[in-house]
Enzyme design. Structure first.
Site, PDB file in Angstrom:
ATOM      1  N   ARG A  39      -5.881 -17.336   0.757  1.00 20.83           N
ATOM      2  CA  ARG A  39      -5.425 -15.932   0.845  1.00 20.83           C
ATOM      3  C   ARG A  39      -4.592 -15.700   2.111  1.00 20.83           C
ATOM      4  NH1 ARG A  39     -10.813 -15.279   2.289  1.00 20.83           N
ATOM      5  NH2 ARG A  39     -11.142 -14.443   4.388  1.00 20.83           N
ATOM      6  N   CYS A 130     -21.374 -20.326  21.798  1.00 19.47           N
ATOM      7  CA  CYS A 130     -20.700 -19.730  22.948  1.00 19.47           C
ATOM      8  C   CYS A 130     -21.680 -19.398  24.071  1.00 19.47           C
ATOM      9  CB  CYS A 130     -19.935 -18.481  22.535  1.00 19.47           C
ATOM     10  SG  CYS A 130     -20.789 -17.433  21.383  1.00 19.47           S
ATOM     11  N   GLY A 161     -17.856 -12.154  19.160  1.00 15.71           N
ATOM     12  CA  GLY A 161     -18.640 -13.301  18.683  1.00 15.71           C
ATOM     13  C   GLY A 161     -18.940 -13.217  17.202  1.00 15.71           C
ATOM     14  N   HIS A 243     -19.032 -12.619  27.145  1.00 15.08           N
ATOM     15  CA  HIS A 243     -20.503 -12.650  27.113  1.00 15.08           C
ATOM     16  C   HIS A 243     -21.035 -12.685  28.543  1.00 15.08           C
ATOM     17  CE1 HIS A 243     -20.423 -13.185  22.880  1.00 15.08           C
ATOM     18  NE2 HIS A 243     -20.830 -14.437  22.752  1.00 15.08           N
TER      19      HIS A 243
HETATM   20  C1  2RA Z   1     -22.116 -14.702  18.381  1.00 16.38           C
HETATM   21  N1  2RA Z   1     -22.738 -16.865  19.297  1.00 16.38           N
HETATM   22  O1  2RA Z   1     -21.904 -14.332  19.541  1.00 16.38           O
HETATM   23  C2  2RA Z   1     -22.450 -16.149  18.077  1.00 16.38           C
HETATM   24  C3  2RA Z   1     -21.365 -16.821  17.290  1.00 16.38           C
HETATM   25  N2  2RA Z   1     -20.115 -16.786  17.958  1.00 16.38           N
HETATM   26  O2  2RA Z   1     -22.049 -13.943  17.414  1.00 16.38           O
END
Ligand code: 2RA
Length: 340
Positions: A39, A130, A161, A243
Site C-alpha cells: 500500500r 528502545c 514509541g 524517553h
Molecule cells: C515503545 N519500546 O516505546 C516500545 C516500542 N518502541 O512503545
C-alpha cells in the site's frame, strides 16, 4: 567500495530515521533500496539529498544486497527476515522477534560490539528495545568500575514509541480538550494520554508486569550480564519523542557520585548534563534529534550501602532504534564485512 543497503519499513518513524542517520553519518552506501508494504509502494522517502521511491517488500529479492535494516513489526519480520538471510543479506532487526534467540546477537555497540561476530549463525542481528538501549549505555561504564548487583528503573516513554498513530492521538486528544465537541476518545491507548500518564506498555504478563518491563530485564541480562537483577516499571507519558528513565543502581562496591560522574563523562555515547541548579539536567524535548544518551541527577542513594540514582534521557527513535541499528551496521562492516 561501499555497501548495498536495504531499509525495510522505510515509511515508518524508525525507517525514516534509519535513512536520515545513514545519510548523516555518511555510511558507505554504494546502492540503497527503501522497501515498504504494497500500500506504500511508490511513496517517496528522503535519503540525504536524494529521494527514493519505496519498493514492494513482498516481491523484493535480497540477493546481492549486503545489509538490510528492518523496521517493521514482528509478524512481517517473521516472513521477510529469514528470506533476506537465506538470500545472503545480513538482517539488523529492530523488532523484538529475534532478541531472545540464543543464536542471534543482541547488540548495543557501546556495550557489547564484539557480539556482532556471531551474526553468521542466522545472518540476523537484533536491535534492543528502545528503553533498554539507553539504559545499558548508561550502566555499562559503571558496571565495569563497581559491578552492578541490582537496577530499579522507572521509564517515562514518549508516544512515538507506539508509532505515528499514537503521536496523532496525543496531538488530537490534546487539541480536543480545548475545543468543545472535538474530544478524542482513547484508541491506541486504553486510557487518555493527553495530560495523563499510563503505567502500561505492551501486554500484561501473569506476574503482573508488562512485556515492556520483561524486555528490559531479559535484554539487560543478555547484553550486559545475566547476574544483574533488574526490576522495571514502564510508563507512557504525553511526550512526542524522547524517553526518560529514573534509574536506581546498587553496586557490589562503593562508587561515589563524583567518581561516577567522571566515569560517565568519559564513556562512549554519553553526554553528562548534571548541575544542581534550575535547568541543570536533560529533558526529552531537548534530546530530540541527538545521538547521545544524556545522564543527569547523578547522586548517592544513601538508603543502601552502595547505591546511586541517575536520570537518563535519549531520543528513542535514534539511540533507541535507528541510530543503534546503523551503529551495528558500522560495527559489522568494520569487524566482519570489510569492503575495498
Ligand atoms: C515503545 N519500546 O516505546 C516500545 C516500542 N518502541 O512503545
Amino acid at each position: 567500495m561501499g555497501y548495498k543497503i536495504v531499509v525495510v519499513g522505510a515509511t515508518g518513524n524508525v525507517g525514516h530515521e534509519m535513512l536520515n542517520i545513514l545519510a548523516e553519518r555518511e555510511f558507505p552506501v554504494d546502492e540503497i533500496a527503501a522497501l515498504a508494504s504494497r500500500r506504500s509502494m511508490g511513496t517517496e522517502v528522503s535519503f540525504g539529498e536524494r529521494t527514493l521511491k519505496c519498493q514492494d517488500l513482498e516481491h523484493f529479492d535480497f540477493t546481492g544486497w549486503d545489509i538490510a535494516l528492518f523496521a517493521i513489526g514482528s509478524d512481517a519480520t517473521k516472513i521477510y527476515a529469514p528470506k533476506a538471510a537465506s538470500q545472503g543479506c545480513v538482517v539488523i532487526d529492530n523488532s523484538s522477534l529475534y532478541r531472545y534467540d540464543p543464536d542471534v546477537p543482541l547488540v548495543v555497540p557501546e556495550v557489547n560490539a564484539e557480539a556482532v561476530d556471531g551474526y553468521k549463525k542466522k545472518m540476523i542481528i537484533a536491535n534492543p528495545n528502545c528503553s533498554t538501549a539507553q539504559m545499558v549505555v548508561a550502566l555499562k561504564p559503571l558496571h565495569d568500575r563497581a559491578r552492578i548487583k541490582r537496577v530499579v528503573v522507572s521509564t517515562y516513554q514518549s508516544v512515538s514509541g507506539s508509532g505515528k498513530e499514537a503521536m496523532d492521538e496525543l496531538w488530537n486528544q490534546t487539541k480536543g480538550m480545548f475545543v468543545p465537541g472535538q474530544e478524542v476518545a482513547p484508541k491506541v491507548y486504553p486510557k487518555q494520554i493527553a495530560f495523563n500518564v499510563i503505567p502500561h506498555i505492551d501486554v500484561f504478563l501473569d506476574d503482573g508486569s508488562t512485556k515492556e518491563e520483561w524486555k528490559m530485564v531479559a535484554e539487560t541480562k543478555k547484553i550486559m550480564d545475566k547476574s544483574i537483577k533488574v526490576t522495571a516499571t514502564c510508563v507512557r507519558v504525553p511526550v512526542f519523542v524522547g524517553h526518560a528513565e529514573s534509574i536506581n543502581i546498587e553496586f557490589e562496591d562503593f562508587l561515589d557520585d563524583d567518581e561516577a560522574r567522571d566515569i560517565l563523562r568519559e564513556a562512549p555515547g554519553i553526554m553528562v548534563i548534571d548541575k544542581r541548579e534550575d535547568g541543570g539536567y536533560m529533558t526529552p524535548v531537548e534530546c530530540v534529534g541527538d545521538y547521545a544518551t544524556f545522564i543527569s541527577r547523578i547522586r548517592q542513594d544513601s538508603t543502601i550501602e552502595n547505591g546511586l540514582n541517575i536520570w537518563c534521557v535519549s531520543d528513542n527513535l535514534r539511540k533507541g532504534a535507528a541510530l543503534n541499528a546503523v551503529q551495528i551496521a558500522e560495527t559489522l562492516g568494520r569487524r566482519c564485512l570489510k569492503k575495498g
